[in-house]
Motif scaffolding. Structure first.
Motif, PDB file in Angstrom:
ATOM      1  N   ARG A   5      14.183   9.282 -16.905  1.00  0.00           N
ATOM      2  CA  ARG A   5      12.999   8.889 -16.154  1.00  0.00           C
ATOM      3  C   ARG A   5      12.122  10.081 -15.794  1.00  0.00           C
ATOM      4  O   ARG A   5      11.138   9.934 -15.078  1.00  0.00           O
ATOM      5  N   LEU A   6      12.490  11.248 -16.285  1.00  0.00           N
ATOM      6  CA  LEU A   6      11.800  12.465 -15.881  1.00  0.00           C
ATOM      7  C   LEU A   6      11.222  13.193 -17.087  1.00  0.00           C
ATOM      8  O   LEU A   6      11.731  13.065 -18.200  1.00  0.00           O
ATOM      9  N   PRO A   7      10.155  13.970 -16.880  1.00  0.00           N
ATOM     10  CA  PRO A   7       9.570  14.721 -17.991  1.00  0.00           C
ATOM     11  C   PRO A   7      10.502  15.833 -18.463  1.00  0.00           C
ATOM     12  O   PRO A   7      11.432  16.239 -17.759  1.00  0.00           O
ATOM     13  N   GLY A  11      14.893  16.726  -4.175  1.00  0.00           N
ATOM     14  CA  GLY A  11      14.551  17.923  -4.924  1.00  0.00           C
ATOM     15  C   GLY A  11      13.335  17.713  -5.803  1.00  0.00           C
ATOM     16  O   GLY A  11      12.479  18.603  -5.930  1.00  0.00           O
ATOM     17  N   LEU A  12      13.229  16.541  -6.399  1.00  0.00           N
ATOM     18  CA  LEU A  12      12.078  16.246  -7.254  1.00  0.00           C
ATOM     19  C   LEU A  12      10.795  16.136  -6.443  1.00  0.00           C
ATOM     20  O   LEU A  12       9.726  16.528  -6.906  1.00  0.00           O
ATOM     21  N   HIS A  33       7.541   8.913 -17.316  1.00  0.00           N
ATOM     22  CA  HIS A  33       6.677   7.834 -16.852  1.00  0.00           C
ATOM     23  C   HIS A  33       7.518   6.714 -16.277  1.00  0.00           C
ATOM     24  O   HIS A  33       8.495   6.285 -16.875  1.00  0.00           O
ATOM     25  N   GLN A  34       7.126   6.231 -15.104  1.00  0.00           N
ATOM     26  CA  GLN A  34       7.897   5.228 -14.390  1.00  0.00           C
ATOM     27  C   GLN A  34       7.242   3.859 -14.501  1.00  0.00           C
ATOM     28  O   GLN A  34       6.090   3.725 -14.891  1.00  0.00           O
ATOM     29  N   LEU A  35       8.017   2.848 -14.107  1.00  0.00           N
ATOM     30  CA  LEU A  35       7.474   1.497 -14.108  1.00  0.00           C
ATOM     31  C   LEU A  35       6.377   1.352 -13.065  1.00  0.00           C
ATOM     32  O   LEU A  35       5.419   0.613 -13.243  1.00  0.00           O
TER      33      LEU A  35
END
Length: 248
Positions: free
Chosen positions: A31-33, A79-80, A138-140
């Motif tokens: 789910r992360l770049p 952290g993100l 990119h997330q929903l």
């Protein structure tokens, strides 16, 4: 020092549940770049594990592994939040894809192929698939999709909430049924991808093995599925308000 969770001391608990931290990190990576490093997630997750060990009490009525997983995931998300992990250029490119998906579906009455989407965006198939690869973060849904009339911060209210249940969040915005319908309309392989990832809890490498594709291709399929769902749920629009749904 002994802990009520299995009567193990702190060092033993860390050793026993370190694989859980890595598994959660690997699952979150999809789910992360690509700019986000797995080791950074693991490091933050280990801090969450240590926090869980220090806070857990047998009387809380929860198994330690369940409690620890919540704390670990929350520490990774914290952290993100401290970093700008989603470039605006990535968000812009993904919205271009969403708009193209929505337009082609309206025009043709069916889900468009990757080649059709590449043509609509004026690029080659390889370039389009590279864009999908880059879109792994990119997330929903995003904050601008979820702003309430009071301006509440969705990330503060849900993503870092240890007790937040993503399935329940759908019910707040009446999107659950729409999401189910949208998933049913996905191409078969992408529908299987979503089932393996969200229901079977497999990571991209494992999903690639099931589908007979590379991990990179599995990542592309995941991004494509998420973008199709966003296009159907949000109509390919740039912004959407007062909606709540599962994050990616």
């Amino acid at each position: 020092m002994y802990n009520a969770a299995g009567q193990l001391n702190k060092d033993q608990l860390v050793q026993r549940f370190a694989p859980l931290v890595r598994r959660i990190a690997c699952h979150l990576m999809a789910r992360l770049p690509a700019s986000v490093q797995l080791d950074d997630l693991v490091q933050n997750g280990m801090l969450g594990l240590l926090d869980a060990i220090g806070r857990f009490e047998a009387g809380m009525g929860a198994q330690f592994e369940v409690y620890a997983a919540q704390r670990v995931r929350g520490a990774m998300l914290d952290g993100l939040r401290e970093n700008d992990w989603l470039p605006r250029s990535l968000r812009h490119n993904c919205r271009r894809i969403e708009v193209a998906i929505a337009q082609l579906e309206q025009e043709n009455g069916r889900v468009p192929s990757e080649k059709e989407l590449a043509d609509a965006l004026g690029m080659g198939l390889a370039d389009y698939q590279k864009m999908l690869q880059d879109a792994r973060g990119h997330q929903l849904v995003y904050l601008e999709d979820l702003v309430t009339e009071r301006g509440d911060d969705f990330l503060e209210r849900h993503l870092a909430d240890d007790a937040a249940d993503p399935a329940k969040l759908f019910e707040e915005g009446n999107l659950r049924q729409l999401l189910v319908q949208a998933i049913e309309l996905l191409p078969e392989r992408e529908r299987l991808m979503m089932a393996l990832y969200y229901e079977q809890d497999l990571n991209l490498r494992e999903i690639g093995a099931v589908l007979g594709v590379t991990e990179s291709r599995a990542c592309q399929l995941h991004s494509q599925a998420v973008l199709r769902l966003r296009a159907r749920l949000f109509g390919g629009s740039v912004t959407r308000t007062t909606k709540v749904a599962r994050h990616g």
